[in-house]
Design a protein around this motif. Sequence first.
Motif, PDB file in Angstrom:
ATOM      1  N   MET A 181      17.443   6.279   1.156  1.00 53.90           N
ATOM      2  CA  MET A 181      16.572   5.773   0.092  1.00 53.90           C
ATOM      3  C   MET A 181      15.620   6.869  -0.385  1.00 53.90           C
ATOM      4  O   MET A 181      15.144   7.663   0.420  1.00 53.90           O
ATOM      5  CB  MET A 181      15.761   4.592   0.641  1.00 53.90           C
ATOM      6  N   GLU A 182      15.392   6.906  -1.655  1.00 49.80           N
ATOM      7  CA  GLU A 182      14.469   7.897  -2.192  1.00 49.80           C
ATOM      8  C   GLU A 182      13.047   7.627  -1.686  1.00 49.80           C
ATOM      9  O   GLU A 182      12.695   6.497  -1.380  1.00 49.80           O
ATOM     10  CB  GLU A 182      14.470   7.806  -3.726  1.00 49.80           C
ATOM     11  N   ARG A 183      12.267   8.702  -1.642  1.00 47.47           N
ATOM     12  CA  ARG A 183      10.894   8.552  -1.157  1.00 47.47           C
ATOM     13  C   ARG A 183      10.119   7.490  -1.941  1.00 47.47           C
ATOM     14  O   ARG A 183       9.472   6.621  -1.376  1.00 47.47           O
ATOM     15  CB  ARG A 183      10.171   9.892  -1.306  1.00 47.47           C
ATOM     16  N   GLU A 184      10.201   7.606  -3.255  1.00 43.87           N
ATOM     17  CA  GLU A 184       9.425   6.687  -4.089  1.00 43.87           C
ATOM     18  C   GLU A 184       9.828   5.231  -3.871  1.00 43.87           C
ATOM     19  O   GLU A 184       9.006   4.344  -3.777  1.00 43.87           O
ATOM     20  CB  GLU A 184       9.613   7.035  -5.566  1.00 43.87           C
ATOM     21  N   GLU A 185      11.134   5.048  -3.777  1.00 48.33           N
ATOM     22  CA  GLU A 185      11.670   3.706  -3.550  1.00 48.33           C
ATOM     23  C   GLU A 185      11.170   3.157  -2.223  1.00 48.33           C
ATOM     24  O   GLU A 185      10.733   2.015  -2.115  1.00 48.33           O
ATOM     25  CB  GLU A 185      13.209   3.771  -3.492  1.00 48.33           C
ATOM     26  N   LEU A 186      11.270   4.022  -1.223  1.00 47.85           N
ATOM     27  CA  LEU A 186      10.852   3.637   0.121  1.00 47.85           C
ATOM     28  C   LEU A 186       9.395   3.185   0.095  1.00 47.85           C
ATOM     29  O   LEU A 186       9.032   2.126   0.605  1.00 47.85           O
ATOM     30  CB  LEU A 186      11.038   4.831   1.072  1.00 47.85           C
ATOM     31  N   TRP A 187       8.564   4.001  -0.536  1.00 49.21           N
ATOM     32  CA  TRP A 187       7.138   3.675  -0.540  1.00 49.21           C
ATOM     33  C   TRP A 187       6.853   2.408  -1.342  1.00 49.21           C
ATOM     34  O   TRP A 187       6.006   1.609  -0.980  1.00 49.21           O
ATOM     35  CB  TRP A 187       6.324   4.858  -1.069  1.00 49.21           C
ATOM     36  N   LYS A 188       7.602   2.236  -2.404  1.00 51.83           N
ATOM     37  CA  LYS A 188       7.455   1.021  -3.203  1.00 51.83           C
ATOM     38  C   LYS A 188       7.732  -0.214  -2.352  1.00 51.83           C
ATOM     39  O   LYS A 188       6.981  -1.184  -2.393  1.00 51.83           O
ATOM     40  CB  LYS A 188       8.433   1.051  -4.379  1.00 51.83           C
ATOM     41  N   SER A 189       8.786  -0.145  -1.562  1.00 46.11           N
ATOM     42  CA  SER A 189       9.071  -1.344  -0.749  1.00 46.11           C
ATOM     43  C   SER A 189       8.029  -1.528   0.349  1.00 46.11           C
ATOM     44  O   SER A 189       7.659  -2.648   0.677  1.00 46.11           O
ATOM     45  CB  SER A 189      10.481  -1.334  -0.147  1.00 46.11           C
ATOM     46  N   VAL A 190       7.539  -0.403   0.874  1.00 47.12           N
ATOM     47  CA  VAL A 190       6.475  -0.525   1.879  1.00 47.12           C
ATOM     48  C   VAL A 190       5.253  -1.187   1.246  1.00 47.12           C
ATOM     49  O   VAL A 190       4.677  -2.128   1.797  1.00 47.12           O
ATOM     50  CB  VAL A 190       6.096   0.861   2.455  1.00 47.12           C
ATOM     51  N   LEU A 191       4.881  -0.716   0.079  1.00 45.44           N
ATOM     52  CA  LEU A 191       3.695  -1.275  -0.578  1.00 45.44           C
ATOM     53  C   LEU A 191       3.862  -2.760  -0.883  1.00 45.44           C
ATOM     54  O   LEU A 191       2.940  -3.541  -0.706  1.00 45.44           O
ATOM     55  CB  LEU A 191       3.371  -0.509  -1.866  1.00 45.44           C
ATOM     56  N   SER A 192       5.066  -3.128  -1.319  1.00 46.71           N
ATOM     57  CA  SER A 192       5.202  -4.547  -1.640  1.00 46.71           C
ATOM     58  C   SER A 192       5.138  -5.403  -0.378  1.00 46.71           C
ATOM     59  O   SER A 192       4.663  -6.531  -0.416  1.00 46.71           O
ATOM     60  CB  SER A 192       6.457  -4.825  -2.467  1.00 46.71           C
ATOM     61  N   GLU A 193       5.577  -4.836   0.757  1.00 48.44           N
ATOM     62  CA  GLU A 193       5.396  -5.535   2.041  1.00 48.44           C
ATOM     63  C   GLU A 193       3.912  -5.657   2.378  1.00 48.44           C
ATOM     64  O   GLU A 193       3.421  -6.708   2.759  1.00 48.44           O
ATOM     65  CB  GLU A 193       6.078  -4.746   3.167  1.00 48.44           C
ATOM     66  N   LEU A 194       3.214  -4.523   2.253  1.00 50.75           N
ATOM     67  CA  LEU A 194       1.801  -4.493   2.630  1.00 50.75           C
ATOM     68  C   LEU A 194       0.968  -5.422   1.753  1.00 50.75           C
ATOM     69  O   LEU A 194       0.032  -6.066   2.206  1.00 50.75           O
ATOM     70  CB  LEU A 194       1.249  -3.067   2.519  1.00 50.75           C
TER      71      LEU A 194
END
Length: 452
Positions: free
Chosen positions: A1-14
Motif C-alpha cells: 500500500m502506498e504511504r499516503e493510502e496507508l496513512w489515510k486508512s490509519v487516520l480514518s480508524e483514529l
Amino acid sequence: MEREELWKSVLSELEIQISRPNFLTWLKNSRLLDVKNDVAVISLPNYFTKEWVENKYNKLIISTLKNINYSIKKAEYIVESIPKPSVLSKDPEPKALEKQLLLQETKIDPETNLNPKYTLDSFIVGSFNELAYSAAMAVVKNIGTKYNPLFIYGGVGLGKTHLIQGIGNEIKSVYKNKVKIKYVTSEKFTNEVIWAIRNRRMDDIKSAYRSVDVLLIDDIQFIGGKEKTEEEFFYTFNSLYENNKQIIISSDRPPKALPVLEERLRSRFEGGMIADITYPEYEARVAIIKTKTQEKELELEQKIIELIAKRAQRNIREIEGILNKILFYQSTKGRILALEELEKIVSEMTDKGIINISPAQIIKSVSDFFEILPNDLTGRSRSKELIEPRQIAIYLLRDMLDMSFPYIASKIGKRDHSTAIYAYKKINDNLTRNTNLHQKIMMIKELVNKSE
Ligand code: ADP
Ligand code: MG
C-alpha cells in the motif's frame, strides 16, 4: 500500500476512536513521511503537538498501523511545517478572495522573509502601544546602537508581528541594500536548526544568521525545549550583539516570565530595551476602526464604528476580521450593507467569543480536550487524572465568564469555594511560567470559541 493510502486508512480508524475535537486538534495535520524497516516516521506541525501525540496517542497509533501493516512496530515523530494550502490546492481557478490571499503570500520577500504589507506607516499608534512604537522608531534611526536588543511583548493579535516586520520594512526602504535584514519566527528557526543538525549543515545556518545586520525574531516563547536550538540561538545572538548588529525580538510575555529560557539568555534580553503593547482602550479602538476603514475604502456610519469598538474588545485582529467580513459581504452582494445587516455581522462575530459562551460549553470543551466525561469533570471523584482538567475548567469559567467562585465551586467538584480560588490562582500563576500549560489553555479556548 502506498504511504499516503496507508496513512489515510490509519487516520480514518483514529477518527472513530478518539473525540472529534481531539482528532482535529492533534492528528488532522499529521503525515506519514516514511516507513523504515519497522519504524513509521510521522510528521506533525509543531513541538507541542508532537509531545502531546507521543504521550497520548502513540500506543493507539502503533496498534492501528500494525493492523494495516503488520511489519510496523514503532513510530517516530518529527516536526515539519506543513506546506501552505495554496500550494496543495488543486483548484485550477482560485476564487477572487483566495487569489488575493495567494498574491499576498507570494509577495513575501524571499531574502528578508518580510511581508511588505506590514509597514510602520500603517501601524496605528495610541497610548497602548506608544512605548513600543517609539522604541521601534529609535531603532530605525540608530541601528544596533541605541536599544539592543529591542524586546517587544504583548498578547495575541495586538500588533507584535506587524510592528517588528514594520521595523524591518522601514529599515529596508531607508537603507536599501546596505543593511542585511532577516525575519524569522522562532518556530522556523528551531526547525532550521534541527534540519541542519540532521543533515550536518550547521555551518550554513551559522553563516546565514551571523552575517545579517538586523535580525528579527518573532514569538521567541516557542524557542525553548530544545537545548541545541537555544544554544545555537544564544551563540547567534552573542555574535550579532558583540558586533553591534541589531536584534529585535517579540514575545507573548516579558523575559522574566519565559519559562524555558536559560538564565544567560534572559539576562541578555533584560539588558536591552523592553517595551510592552497593552490592550487598546475604547477610544483607541474607535481610532483603529476609523483608520482601517479609510484604508480599506469602507464607509461605515459612526454608530456601527462605535458598535464594533464596544464589542470587539479582544484585540486588533478581531477588529480587522470584522471589517474584512463586511468588505467580503459587500463585494459578494455587490452593494452597501444595510444597518441591520451590519449589526448582525458584528453581533455574530463578537457574540461568539464573548457573550454567548455558556458554562456547559467550557465544561464540554475541557472534557473533550482531555478525553474525559463531563460528568467526571464536574463530579466528586478525587481521581488524580481529574485534577488538572478541573483546575483548568475552574480557571476558564472565571477567566472567560467572570463567574463567582462559590458558583464555580458548586459546578465543578461540588467543593468549598476556597478550592476554586486555589485552583484559579494556581493556573493563573503557572500560566506565565509554563509554556505547555499556556498552549493547552489557548487550544481549549479555541475549542470553546468553535463550539456551539
Ligand atoms: P500579534 O503578532 O501580536 O499576534 P499581529 O501583528 O499579527 O499581532 O496583528 C494582528 C492584526 O492586527 C494584523 O492584521 C495587524 O496588521 C493588525 N494590527 C495590529 N496592531 C495594529 C496597529 N497598531 N495598527 C494597525 N494594524 C494593527
Ligand atoms: Mg504575531
